[in-house]
Design a protein around this motif. Sequence first.
Motif, PDB file in Angstrom:
ATOM      1  N   ILE A 188       0.604  -1.184  -0.114  1.00 51.93           N
ATOM      2  CA  ILE A 188      -0.084  -0.029   0.088  1.00 51.93           C
ATOM      3  C   ILE A 188       0.773   1.161   0.009  1.00 51.93           C
ATOM      4  CG2 ILE A 188      -0.329   0.015   2.594  1.00 51.93           C
ATOM      5  CD1 ILE A 188      -2.885   1.111   2.393  1.00 51.93           C
ATOM      6  N   ASP A 189       0.617   2.282  -0.646  1.00 51.78           N
ATOM      7  CA  ASP A 189       1.006   3.505  -0.618  1.00 51.78           C
ATOM      8  C   ASP A 189      -0.069   4.564  -0.274  1.00 51.78           C
ATOM      9  OD1 ASP A 189       1.722   6.099  -1.037  1.00 51.78           O
ATOM     10  OD2 ASP A 189       2.644   5.734  -2.898  1.00 51.78           O
ATOM     11  N   PRO A 190       0.019   4.679   1.244  1.00 49.07           N
ATOM     12  CA  PRO A 190      -1.089   5.468   1.763  1.00 49.07           C
ATOM     13  C   PRO A 190      -1.108   6.938   1.705  1.00 49.07           C
ATOM     14  CG  PRO A 190       0.105   4.809   3.410  1.00 49.07           C
ATOM     15  CD  PRO A 190       0.822   4.254   2.221  1.00 49.07           C
ATOM     16  N   CYS A 191       0.027   7.252   1.187  1.00 48.77           N
ATOM     17  CA  CYS A 191       0.056   8.973   0.815  1.00 48.77           C
ATOM     18  C   CYS A 191       0.518   8.953  -0.498  1.00 48.77           C
ATOM     19  CB  CYS A 191       0.991   9.670   1.653  1.00 48.77           C
ATOM     20  SG  CYS A 191       0.543   9.419   3.564  1.00 48.77           S
ATOM     21  N   CYS A 192      -0.185   8.576  -1.545  1.00 43.60           N
ATOM     22  CA  CYS A 192       0.208   8.312  -2.719  1.00 43.60           C
ATOM     23  C   CYS A 192       0.380   9.723  -3.565  1.00 43.60           C
ATOM     24  CB  CYS A 192      -0.659   7.154  -3.605  1.00 43.60           C
ATOM     25  SG  CYS A 192      -2.207   7.697  -3.989  1.00 43.60           S
ATOM     26  N   GLY A 193      -0.161  10.691  -3.417  1.00 43.43           N
ATOM     27  CA  GLY A 193      -0.229  12.010  -4.291  1.00 43.43           C
ATOM     28  C   GLY A 193      -0.722  11.618  -5.719  1.00 43.43           C
ATOM     29  N   ILE A 194       0.162  12.082  -6.637  1.00 42.57           N
ATOM     30  CA  ILE A 194      -0.207  11.712  -8.082  1.00 42.57           C
ATOM     31  C   ILE A 194       0.168  10.575  -8.522  1.00 42.57           C
ATOM     32  CG2 ILE A 194      -0.862  14.091  -8.774  1.00 42.57           C
ATOM     33  CD1 ILE A 194       2.439  12.438  -9.806  1.00 42.57           C
ATOM     34  N   GLY A 195       0.768   9.585  -7.841  1.00 47.28           N
ATOM     35  CA  GLY A 195       0.670   8.058  -8.017  1.00 47.28           C
ATOM     36  C   GLY A 195       2.051   7.742  -8.813  1.00 47.28           C
ATOM     37  N   THR A 196       3.223   8.648  -8.371  1.00 46.73           N
ATOM     38  CA  THR A 196       4.323   8.035  -8.999  1.00 46.73           C
ATOM     39  C   THR A 196       4.925   6.998  -8.747  1.00 46.73           C
ATOM     40  OG1 THR A 196       4.883  10.309  -9.215  1.00 46.73           O
ATOM     41  CG2 THR A 196       6.806   8.917  -9.613  1.00 46.73           C
ATOM     42  N   VAL A 197       4.781   6.313  -7.259  1.00 42.15           N
ATOM     43  CA  VAL A 197       5.085   5.028  -7.092  1.00 42.15           C
ATOM     44  C   VAL A 197       4.344   4.006  -7.733  1.00 42.15           C
ATOM     45  CG1 VAL A 197       5.359   3.491  -5.114  1.00 42.15           C
ATOM     46  CG2 VAL A 197       6.360   5.849  -4.987  1.00 42.15           C
ATOM     47  N   LEU A 198       2.883   4.355  -7.386  1.00 42.30           N
ATOM     48  CA  LEU A 198       1.913   3.358  -7.771  1.00 42.30           C
ATOM     49  C   LEU A 198       2.081   3.246  -9.350  1.00 42.30           C
ATOM     50  CD1 LEU A 198      -1.345   4.826  -6.420  1.00 42.30           C
ATOM     51  CD2 LEU A 198      -0.014   3.017  -5.420  1.00 42.30           C
ATOM     52  N   VAL A 199       2.413   4.047 -10.438  1.00 47.45           N
ATOM     53  CA  VAL A 199       2.774   3.826 -11.617  1.00 47.45           C
ATOM     54  C   VAL A 199       3.962   2.754 -11.616  1.00 47.45           C
ATOM     55  CG1 VAL A 199       3.769   4.521 -14.032  1.00 47.45           C
ATOM     56  CG2 VAL A 199       1.744   6.018 -12.583  1.00 47.45           C
ATOM     57  N   GLU A 200       4.988   2.901 -11.138  1.00 49.40           N
ATOM     58  CA  GLU A 200       6.237   2.220 -11.206  1.00 49.40           C
ATOM     59  C   GLU A 200       5.869   0.716 -10.636  1.00 49.40           C
ATOM     60  OE1 GLU A 200       8.793   3.007 -13.113  1.00 49.40           O
ATOM     61  OE2 GLU A 200       7.491   4.819 -13.267  1.00 49.40           O
ATOM     62  N   ALA A 201       5.300   0.786  -9.448  1.00 50.56           N
ATOM     63  CA  ALA A 201       5.071  -0.548  -8.890  1.00 50.56           C
ATOM     64  C   ALA A 201       4.229  -1.559  -9.892  1.00 50.56           C
ATOM     65  CB  ALA A 201       4.341  -0.229  -7.600  1.00 50.56           C
ATOM     66  N   ARG A 202       2.978  -0.782 -10.255  1.00 45.11           N
ATOM     67  CA  ARG A 202       2.211  -1.821 -11.135  1.00 45.11           C
ATOM     68  C   ARG A 202       2.656  -2.085 -12.514  1.00 45.11           C
ATOM     69  NH1 ARG A 202      -0.248  -4.500 -10.111  1.00 45.11           N
ATOM     70  NH2 ARG A 202      -1.996  -4.547 -11.664  1.00 45.11           N
ATOM     71  N   ILE A 208      -0.003  -3.580  -5.316  1.00 43.93           N
ATOM     72  CA  ILE A 208      -0.337  -2.397  -4.351  1.00 43.93           C
ATOM     73  C   ILE A 208      -1.673  -1.662  -4.795  1.00 43.93           C
ATOM     74  CG2 ILE A 208       0.566  -0.945  -6.345  1.00 43.93           C
ATOM     75  CD1 ILE A 208       2.272   0.388  -3.923  1.00 43.93           C
ATOM     76  N   VAL A 209      -2.017  -0.926  -3.706  1.00 44.13           N
ATOM     77  CA  VAL A 209      -3.087   0.156  -3.680  1.00 44.13           C
ATOM     78  C   VAL A 209      -2.627   1.286  -3.221  1.00 44.13           C
ATOM     79  CG1 VAL A 209      -4.975  -1.821  -3.414  1.00 44.13           C
ATOM     80  CG2 VAL A 209      -3.957  -0.661  -1.374  1.00 44.13           C
ATOM     81  N   GLY A 210      -3.406   2.454  -3.451  1.00 46.51           N
ATOM     82  CA  GLY A 210      -3.080   3.740  -3.421  1.00 46.51           C
ATOM     83  C   GLY A 210      -4.176   4.536  -2.351  1.00 46.51           C
ATOM     84  N   ARG A 211      -3.968   5.714  -1.588  1.00 46.93           N
ATOM     85  CA  ARG A 211      -4.685   6.246  -0.722  1.00 46.93           C
ATOM     86  C   ARG A 211      -4.093   7.580  -0.806  1.00 46.93           C
ATOM     87  NH1 ARG A 211      -8.784   5.538   3.460  1.00 46.93           N
ATOM     88  NH2 ARG A 211      -9.017   3.630   2.624  1.00 46.93           N
ATOM     89  N   ASP A 212      -5.036   8.623  -0.533  1.00 43.33           N
ATOM     90  CA  ASP A 212      -4.520   9.907  -0.303  1.00 43.33           C
ATOM     91  C   ASP A 212      -5.569  10.846   0.465  1.00 43.33           C
ATOM     92  OD1 ASP A 212      -1.907  11.558  -1.104  1.00 43.33           O
ATOM     93  OD2 ASP A 212      -3.523  12.800  -0.739  1.00 43.33           O
ATOM     94  N   ILE A 213      -5.460  11.819   1.413  1.00 38.92           N
ATOM     95  CA  ILE A 213      -6.470  12.422   1.841  1.00 38.92           C
ATOM     96  C   ILE A 213      -6.927  13.779   0.764  1.00 38.92           C
ATOM     97  CG2 ILE A 213      -5.845  12.113   4.155  1.00 38.92           C
ATOM     98  CD1 ILE A 213      -4.603  14.766   4.234  1.00 38.92           C
ATOM     99  N   ASN A 214      -6.330  13.886  -0.092  1.00 34.44           N
ATOM    100  CA  ASN A 214      -6.528  15.012  -1.131  1.00 34.44           C
ATOM    101  C   ASN A 214      -7.526  14.408  -2.234  1.00 34.44           C
ATOM    102  OD1 ASN A 214      -6.555  17.092  -3.270  1.00 34.44           O
ATOM    103  ND2 ASN A 214      -4.750  17.840  -2.501  1.00 34.44           N
ATOM    104  N   PRO A 215      -8.621  14.886  -2.558  1.00 36.56           N
ATOM    105  CA  PRO A 215      -9.364  14.007  -3.637  1.00 36.56           C
ATOM    106  C   PRO A 215      -8.684  14.576  -5.063  1.00 36.56           C
ATOM    107  CG  PRO A 215     -10.567  15.987  -2.382  1.00 36.56           C
ATOM    108  CD  PRO A 215      -9.494  15.888  -1.607  1.00 36.56           C
ATOM    109  N   LEU A 216      -8.425  15.782  -5.157  1.00 39.55           N
ATOM    110  CA  LEU A 216      -7.701  16.195  -6.368  1.00 39.55           C
ATOM    111  C   LEU A 216      -6.722  15.136  -6.932  1.00 39.55           C
ATOM    112  CD1 LEU A 216      -7.965  19.956  -6.173  1.00 39.55           C
ATOM    113  CD2 LEU A 216      -9.766  18.474  -7.197  1.00 39.55           C
ATOM    114  N   VAL A 217      -5.627  14.905  -5.967  1.00 41.58           N
ATOM    115  CA  VAL A 217      -4.415  14.192  -6.277  1.00 41.58           C
ATOM    116  C   VAL A 217      -5.074  12.788  -6.480  1.00 41.58           C
ATOM    117  CG1 VAL A 217      -2.959  15.730  -5.216  1.00 41.58           C
ATOM    118  CG2 VAL A 217      -3.735  13.985  -3.995  1.00 41.58           C
ATOM    119  N   CYS A 218      -6.082  12.426  -5.842  1.00 43.83           N
ATOM    120  CA  CYS A 218      -6.405  10.988  -6.090  1.00 43.83           C
ATOM    121  C   CYS A 218      -6.853  10.875  -7.739  1.00 43.83           C
ATOM    122  CB  CYS A 218      -7.544  10.722  -5.251  1.00 43.83           C
ATOM    123  SG  CYS A 218      -7.100  10.223  -3.426  1.00 43.83           S
TER     124      CYS A 218
END
Length: 318
Positions: A188-202, A208-218
């Motif tokens: 999990i990347d629970p502070c994923c921002g615009i998903g740089t780590v998620l893109v590389e991981a996937r 992996i799953v992502g999460r962020d408190i900011n709806p716009l960056v999600c």
Amino acid sequence: MKQSFKTDSKEFIYTYVRHKDEHDLCKLEMRSFFGYDSDSNVLISKTAIDPSRSPFMKERLEVLITCNSFEELMSEAERFVSHKTFRVTCLNTIDLGDTEKIGHNKRRKMEKAIGEKITGEADLDHPETHYGFVLLDGVYYFGSVEESVPYWRFHQQKPHMYSTALSTRVARAVANIAVPHPEGVKAIDPCCGIGTVLVEARSMGIDIVGRDINPLVCIGSRKNLSHFGLDCEVVKGPISEVTDTYDAAIIDMPYNLFTHITAEGQLGILKDARRITEKLVVVTIETIDDMIEQAGFNIVDRCVARKGTFERQVIVCL
């Protein structure tokens, strides 16, 4: 007289290209993949890693034959049969450890000499099989070659960018450090921002799953993933709302320079991470060792990733 020999078990030689600022990050990735590192730009291991996973690997040679001279290698090649079209490449295009680069003309002559000894059909343009050899400390190694494809470069231009996001190279290395062997691992990347780590991981097949408190960056993260044809769940919400548990977590720690967060808020993120994961990789611009330990983690490895004068710490915690 020294004799050539065939290896009894698989052995792989990895060559590396990295900037001096990336040296420590590359070594941490090595330790994550192999359990040890190398001060030089070559590493030998019995562990098979796809070289395209690493932003630092240049190529991987799966060793089939080991010889103590080029003449012995020629003799072994004469008994070698390729059932597919092939080409042969010398990997000594750069200095490898203490072994100096072999010049272009000499490499081409050596490649031709070996290729002519192999029984089979050579195809320099579109071979079905890529063979190679490398000279290291007076020993010649011959085998099949897999070249690294720099997928991380294709991810540099995203529809949504974030000035403080990790570079794709650092993000890819961090994903590998957190999940070096993906089979059966949930992350999990629970502070994923615009998903740089998620893109590389996937893109490397990491679950992996992502999460962020900011709806716009999600939204931006989902669009970036979709842009590269990648599927990944990205949920809006704080880490405190996560109820599942994971084998690994990656947190690029929010910091006050760009995000309004207090030290207490950072500690809260770490404590929640302790609740949901066995392994945590933290990326931070500040020294937060005391905070990490207060959250209940033990620091087991670390490095500094540099870009000019800017530094990020990459900390592995259990």
